[in-house]
Motif scaffolding. Structure first.
Motif, PDB file in Angstrom:
ATOM      1  N   GLU A 165     -27.050  14.471  22.527  1.00 43.70           N
ATOM      2  CA  GLU A 165     -26.782  13.149  21.961  1.00 43.70           C
ATOM      3  C   GLU A 165     -25.525  13.155  21.103  1.00 43.70           C
ATOM      4  O   GLU A 165     -24.759  12.187  21.100  1.00 43.70           O
ATOM      5  CB  GLU A 165     -27.998  12.666  21.148  1.00 43.70           C
ATOM      6  N   HIS A 166     -25.305  14.253  20.379  1.00 42.66           N
ATOM      7  CA  HIS A 166     -24.081  14.346  19.574  1.00 42.66           C
ATOM      8  C   HIS A 166     -22.840  14.431  20.453  1.00 42.66           C
ATOM      9  O   HIS A 166     -21.797  13.879  20.115  1.00 42.66           O
ATOM     10  CB  HIS A 166     -24.145  15.557  18.634  1.00 42.66           C
ATOM     11  N   ASP A 190     -30.621  17.033  20.644  1.00 40.11           N
ATOM     12  CA  ASP A 190     -29.703  16.576  19.583  1.00 40.11           C
ATOM     13  C   ASP A 190     -28.251  16.911  19.934  1.00 40.11           C
ATOM     14  O   ASP A 190     -27.365  16.094  19.719  1.00 40.11           O
ATOM     15  CB  ASP A 190     -30.074  17.221  18.238  1.00 40.11           C
TER      16      ASP A 190
END
Lengths: 207, 207
Positions: free
Chosen positions: B140-141, B137
């Motif tokens: 991806e952020h 995550d």
């Protein structure tokens, strides 16, 4: 219990076609998670909440279910995409149709697609595998032909590497099986539309 | 046989670090194909052509090998990409660095990457899984932040959906594990460069 369940079918309690759909969908999910070798008829029957006898009434073997779920699903993909592409005239519209129809097909046949995608690493039947790879090759060549036609007709920049562009397009579609959730807002076809727009137009802001 | 093999290490016939590298690479390939549950210490030892005793001399459990191959490899990816991105100033160059460094890392750690990618469907240890997903995550952020910065600074079209653009970029990199062959002509980093160029500039020929 086996015989009473089997008789349900004879009694027409449920149309065979919806039962078969259920079995294929459930089996697809199990094949996707455990592979062909890791899946048993018993497990499929239990997950469908039916007896093994009833399962064997519809499918004579695990191989037959796998073949219907994975192999037939692959065959229908290519026929479906072919028809959508053939309905277009410009190569750019063919590219869009290729992407959107592939994504739509994926949405309709998600577990079969995932099972086929996961089979990559653990498929043991080499005949099924060869057939599937040959079809995959045709599908990839169709995409490259569309891209090459777009270059030839001046719709795509001549310096674009057609093989690499094909990889990029297929990556965007193929990776969807790993993250796409049908319950979320966008449909697979809409996502493919957005990918097409970004790949074709580019992200860059022009003056 | 176990003890004579184990004594090879003591005798320094081969540096432990290259042996450990070999074990991790071989184990990564087996984990990639069979998943964590489907892989045994015996199988890893046989594939390395060493005794189980020697394998246990280096790694106290299958879990430890898996953790080194998959989890540590994930951690190092993010540190590596972070450093490459931080060395750039413009968001467009950060995007390029993100893509190319991810691909380079994939090339250097291919089997660990593949094992991690395949773990998706069959990982059982939920702690490892949660940790890996949290890191994923963040990664991806980071990509979305880069894309948003590029929009804010007028380098990317304002109508581009940043989340979708991030998906497209990650799809291109992530799908490589399924087709990339290091023995072929292009390096993974070069492929990522080509993807960056196509996604950023678009395929379309402009007048």
């Amino acid at each position: 219990m086996d015989s009473s369940n089997a008789s349900l079918v004879g009694a027409g309690a449920e149309p065979a076609s919806s039962r078969i759909q259920q079995i294929m969908s459930v089996a697809g999910q199990i094949f996707a998670k455990k592979g062909y070798d890791g899946t048993s008829m018993r497990e499929i029957a239990e997950a469908c909440d039916i007896s093994k006898a009833l399962l064997y009434h519809h499918f004579k073997s695990k191989e037959e279910i796998y073949s219907r779920v994975v192999v037939d699903s692959g065959k229908r993909l290519y026929d479906y995409v072919d028809a959508q592409v053939a309905a277009q005239t410009s190569p750019t519209e063919k590219l869009r149709a290729f992407m959107v129809s592939s994504a739509n097909y994926f949405e309709e046949n998600r577990w079969g697609w995932i099972a086929a995608a996961s089979a990559f690493w653990n498929e043991t039947d080499s005949e099924t595998r060869d057939e599937r790879i040959a079809r995959r090759d045709r599908y990839e060549h169709q995409l490259r032909d569309i891209l090459q036609e777009a270059v030839d007709k001046g719709e795509i920049r001549p310096e674009v590497d057609v093989a690499m562009a094909g990889r990029l397009v297929l990556s965007s579609i193929n990776w969807m099986y790993r993250w796409y959730k049908p319950e979320k807002q966008m449909k697979a076809g809409e996502i493919a539309e957005a990918y097409f727009e970004m790949i074709f137009e580019g992200l860059r802001l022009r003056d």
